[in-house]
Write a protein that holds these residues in place. Structure first.
Motif, PDB file in Angstrom:
ATOM      1  N   ASP A  82      42.738 -12.890  11.473  1.00  0.00           N
ATOM      2  CA  ASP A  82      43.005 -11.452  11.536  1.00  0.00           C
ATOM      3  C   ASP A  82      41.677 -10.744  11.817  1.00  0.00           C
ATOM      4  N   THR A  83      41.512 -10.279  13.045  1.00  0.00           N
ATOM      5  CA  THR A  83      40.230  -9.674  13.436  1.00  0.00           C
ATOM      6  C   THR A  83      40.039  -8.277  12.867  1.00  0.00           C
ATOM      7  N   THR A  84      41.116  -7.677  12.338  1.00  0.00           N
ATOM      8  CA  THR A  84      40.992  -6.330  11.776  1.00  0.00           C
ATOM      9  C   THR A  84      40.600  -6.361  10.301  1.00  0.00           C
ATOM     10  N   GLU A  89      38.525  -6.864   6.971  1.00  0.00           N
ATOM     11  CA  GLU A  89      37.106  -6.751   6.647  1.00  0.00           C
ATOM     12  C   GLU A  89      36.700  -7.886   5.703  1.00  0.00           C
ATOM     13  N   SER A 137      35.925  -9.885  15.354  1.00  0.00           N
ATOM     14  CA  SER A 137      36.260  -9.739  13.941  1.00  0.00           C
ATOM     15  C   SER A 137      35.451  -8.632  13.270  1.00  0.00           C
ATOM     16  N   ALA A 138      36.075  -8.009  12.275  1.00  0.00           N
ATOM     17  CA  ALA A 138      35.402  -6.988  11.470  1.00  0.00           C
ATOM     18  C   ALA A 138      34.668  -7.607  10.278  1.00  0.00           C
TER      19      ALA A 138
END
Length: 283
Positions: A61-63, A65, A88-89
């Motif tokens: 999940d690149t969103t 944190e 990615s964040a």
């Protein structure tokens, strides 16, 4: 802390197990049969039946944190996940695998502010979905570039130290580990140790790898490796000959030739025409 682990093979699963048991929120990113098994269990399960509950995903999940994305795939597989890591964040992206290549490309891909690298002092396999692992707790323990994460890993039961020149560390490790890997692959396949002639060929390749590390401007490190690098070839051959006869480690040869091939190819690419002994042992 919120941690994602990309590549839950033996190494990644060991980190997932230890970190989850230490109270961190762990998500493992897997594929194929490993993904199917983890989705059924929703946990890392070891051979003793102990469980560490984790979240499971087929993609990062690149969103999210993430405090840490720990990448434990093989070096030959990292390019496939690099776009997601770059997007990615995550606050920190730590790569953890054998490589001989310069670390600059990976650092550039995710940004120097959040880049970290490490190497696991862990012997681990996953068989039929069950984890078997031995964490080295003395001597050459898990080594990383980030002091904060070294403490997190240590607190989770994976003793870790910091090294300031990880590229030299990794290249030194590759020079020594490639002949050992080839010895284990050979002995696992034939169910017998390597011959003396083969051991000498492996020792010559080890010497060649050490010379290459120095030629590239890196330091032979840490100190025990620097000491071993000065041993004469017959003594190195004796160590490799003996190593290939240890039943406890021989099964690691079941991993196959992919990793030593990748390392030898990277070493040969770094010095075209100057690695005949390494190419001669390429499995």
């Amino acid at each position: 802390m919120k941690i994602a682990i990309v590549g839950p093979g033996g190494i990644g699963s060991t980190f997932a197990f230890q970190l989850a048991r230490a109270g961190h929120e762990v998500t493992v990113v897997a594929r194929g049969k490993r993904l199917d098994h983890l989705q059924r269990e929703k946990a890392i399960v070891n051979v003793s039946g102990q469980r560490a509950e984790v979240h499971v995903s087929a993609a990062l999940d690149t969103t999210a944190e993430w405090d840490l994305v720990l990448v434990t795939v093989l070096a030959s597989q990292v390019d496939a996940v690099l776009p997601a890591l770059a997007a990615s964040a995550a606050r920190t992206v730590m790569f953890m695998f054998n490589t001989f290549e310069s670390l600059g490309r990976l650092q550039g891909a995710v940004g120097s502010a959040r880049f970290a690298f490490g190497f696991p002092a862990i012997l681990a396999t996953v068989d039929d979905g069950k984890l078997t692992s031995k964490i080295v707790s003395r001597g050459m323990v898990t080594t990383v570039t980030d002091a904060a994460w070294a403490k997190v890993f240590t607190d989770a039961g994976i003793p870790s130290v910091v090294h300031s020149d990880m590229e030299s560390w990794l290249r030194t490790h590759a020079a020594f580990v490639v002949p050992a890997m080839v010895a284990l692959i050979t002995s696992h396949t034939r169910r017998a140790g390597v011959s003396w002639t083969e051991a000498m060929n492996l020792a010559r390749a080890l010497d060649e790898g050490v010379r290459l590390v120095r030629q590239l401007g890196n330091t032979i490190t840490p100190e025990p490796m620097a000491w071993l690098s000065h041993l004469p070839q017959p003594m190195l051959a004796t160590l490799l000959w003996t190593f290939s006869r240890l039943e406890a480690v021989r099964k690691m040869g079941a991993a196959g030739p992919g990793e030593p091939r990748t390392l030898i190819d990277a070493m040969a690419a770094a010095a075209p025409g100057q690695t005949p002994a390494l190419l001669a042992i390429r499995p």
